[in-house]
Design a protein around this motif. Sequence first.
Motif, short mmCIF file in Angstrom:
data_model
loop_
_atom_site.label_atom_id
_atom_site.label_comp_id
_atom_site.label_asym_id
_atom_site.label_seq_id
_atom_site.Cartn_x
_atom_site.Cartn_y
_atom_site.Cartn_z
N MET A 1 0.83 -1.20 0.00
CA MET A 1 0.00 0.00 0.00
C MET A 1 0.86 1.25 0.00
N THR A 2 1.95 1.20 0.78
CA THR A 2 2.84 2.36 0.85
C THR A 2 3.46 2.65 -0.51
N ASN A 3 4.00 1.62 -1.15
CA ASN A 3 4.63 1.82 -2.45
C ASN A 3 3.62 2.30 -3.48
N GLY A 4 2.39 1.75 -3.41
CA GLY A 4 1.36 2.19 -4.35
C GLY A 4 1.00 3.64 -4.16
N LEU A 5 0.88 4.05 -2.91
CA LEU A 5 0.54 5.43 -2.61
C LEU A 5 1.66 6.36 -3.06
N ILE A 6 2.91 5.94 -2.85
CA ILE A 6 4.04 6.75 -3.30
C ILE A 6 4.00 6.95 -4.81
N ASP A 7 3.78 5.87 -5.54
CA ASP A 7 3.73 5.97 -7.00
C ASP A 7 2.60 6.87 -7.47
N ASP A 8 1.44 6.76 -6.82
CA ASP A 8 0.27 7.54 -7.23
C ASP A 8 0.40 9.02 -6.90
N LYS A 9 1.05 9.33 -5.80
CA LYS A 9 1.04 10.69 -5.29
C LYS A 9 2.33 11.47 -5.52
N LEU A 10 3.38 10.82 -5.99
CA LEU A 10 4.70 11.45 -6.07
C LEU A 10 4.68 12.79 -6.79
N GLU A 11 4.16 12.80 -8.00
CA GLU A 11 4.19 14.03 -8.78
C GLU A 11 3.29 15.11 -8.16
N GLU A 12 2.17 14.69 -7.59
CA GLU A 12 1.29 15.66 -6.92
C GLU A 12 2.00 16.29 -5.73
N TRP A 13 2.70 15.47 -4.95
CA TRP A 13 3.42 15.99 -3.80
C TRP A 13 4.53 16.95 -4.23
N LYS A 14 5.20 16.63 -5.32
CA LYS A 14 6.26 17.53 -5.79
C LYS A 14 5.70 18.90 -6.18
N MET B 1 20.10 17.26 -3.54
CA MET B 1 19.50 16.06 -4.13
C MET B 1 17.99 16.16 -4.22
N PHE B 2 17.34 16.72 -3.21
CA PHE B 2 15.89 16.89 -3.25
C PHE B 2 15.49 17.86 -4.37
N SER B 3 16.17 18.98 -4.45
CA SER B 3 15.81 20.00 -5.45
C SER B 3 16.10 19.51 -6.86
N GLN B 4 17.19 18.76 -7.03
CA GLN B 4 17.50 18.21 -8.35
C GLN B 4 16.47 17.17 -8.78
N ALA B 5 15.82 16.53 -7.80
CA ALA B 5 14.79 15.53 -8.10
C ALA B 5 13.43 16.16 -8.37
N GLY B 6 13.36 17.49 -8.29
CA GLY B 6 12.12 18.18 -8.63
C GLY B 6 11.29 18.67 -7.46
N ASP C 1 -0.99 9.48 5.27
CA ASP C 1 -0.08 9.73 4.16
C ASP C 1 1.25 10.36 4.59
N SER C 2 1.45 10.58 5.89
CA SER C 2 2.69 11.22 6.35
C SER C 2 3.92 10.38 6.03
N TYR C 3 3.88 9.11 6.43
CA TYR C 3 5.02 8.23 6.18
C TYR C 3 5.26 8.02 4.68
N PRO C 4 4.24 7.70 3.88
CA PRO C 4 4.46 7.56 2.44
C PRO C 4 5.05 8.83 1.81
N PHE C 5 4.63 9.99 2.28
CA PHE C 5 5.17 11.24 1.76
C PHE C 5 6.68 11.34 2.02
N VAL C 6 7.08 11.03 3.24
CA VAL C 6 8.51 11.08 3.57
C VAL C 6 9.28 10.04 2.75
N ARG C 7 8.71 8.85 2.60
CA ARG C 7 9.36 7.83 1.78
C ARG C 7 9.51 8.29 0.34
N ALA C 8 8.47 8.96 -0.18
CA ALA C 8 8.52 9.46 -1.55
C ALA C 8 9.64 10.47 -1.72
N LEU C 9 9.77 11.37 -0.76
CA LEU C 9 10.83 12.37 -0.81
C LEU C 9 12.20 11.71 -0.81
N LEU C 10 12.41 10.77 0.08
CA LEU C 10 13.71 10.14 0.26
C LEU C 10 14.07 9.17 -0.86
#
Length: 447
Positions: free
Chosen positions: A5-18, A38-43, A162-171
């Motif tokens: 579920m975490t990986n799925g949420l990361i994939d679905d929300k990554l661009e929206e979070w950016k 590294m974070f800024s270079q990743a968008g 979504d707090s943990y998935p958001f941090v995982r997405a960033l990292l």
Amino acid sequence: MSAVMTNGLIDDKLEEWKETKIIGIIGLGDMGLLYAEMFSQAGWKVVCCDRPEKYDMLLKKYQGAKFTVLKDGHLVSRISDYIIYSVETENIKTIVSKYGPSTKLGAIVGGQTSCKNYEIKAFEEFLPTDVDIISVHSLHGPKVNTEGQPLVIIDHRSSRSDSYPFVRALLSCLKSKIVDLTYEEHDTITADTQAVTHAAFLSMGLAWFKRRTYPWSIGVGQCNGGFENVKVNISLRIYSNKWHVYAGLAISNPAAHKQIMQYAQSTTDIFTLFIEGKKAELKSRVMEAKECIFGNHSGPLLLEDAMLANYSLSRQEICEDKIARCNSHLSLLAIVDSWHKLGVNPYDHMICSTPLFRIFVGVTEYLFMDSGLLEQTINTAIEEDWFRADDLEFVIAARTWSQIVSSGCFELYKTQFEEVQKFFEPMFPEATKVGNDMIKMILKNQG
């Protein structure tokens, strides 16, 4: 939340979070800068700050960067959705008390300190109760490629799904190996994998400094080889960094105190057996430690001495076999003895280990698993005396660092560290290059 579920949420929300989230970093030291870049270079949208008096200088220095420099932590905290305090352990409480109350409503806060006990307590005391706490710790220095390195995430307080998935997405842009721990587990493991390792290499540098000896200038009679190259390169690598990187772990982590004290004691005990000529007692102690730590060892060794022979700062010829056999290897005998005395199995936490720890395990493993080399080391320690002055200085250095750590005085730690640092400073550029090449080769060999 399950991994799927975490990986799925990361994939679905990554661009929206950016697009919608802002990442804040308080502290633009080496690791803070690494994350910002590294974070800024990743968008990601990244805002940073350091001390207010450095604002104008940093604004000019990073005017072309993809991240934005703000004047202070209040401004960073007010607008950021995830705030990372990348500051020294000794200062974390003061800085969080200052900027914590300005944290954006519903934000997430974490830190990069090496001792999470101090950090978490500061967050709990000074952050608003609506703020989630998810901390991080990249288990490597700022000069190491983040890809494949261990990255600890501590989900201490999450009120939103979504707090943990958001941090995982960033990292995820770091491409590191994620390890989920509690802050108590983190501090125990970092003590097990870093405290004694740092103590050993810090003691080497202090001993060379006190002897006013540049170790790469030692002549052929001392058989420079792979073991010695590791000692020199890693010790100089540590001293080329900021003092607080090591002081925070050593002084603030109670588990680290016990480790460092035992290393100093093991070093003293073993050297005492050297000078008393008690070969049978020395061999018994070494073999007991070997059985405890390496008795169940199976599979290939992490590294070999011979493949390290070319990574030297010395411009002199070395022994033909390129293996440092005529040495007591006091620092390595003591590390295994201290693991034994502490009941620490170095293989238990390899998934959370730093590159330096894996290298040190590899070197000690090679020494102890080569029965001929270990026997010759014991014989040399008892029968030869040309290295006794160096070993004596090493014992004094190990005890010095243990006393500094016991005192709990960061200023004393800083003074001693920077005194040694200044002595070796002219060689840091070359040592960094050689050390980087050596570490890349070792980590590639270890898979």
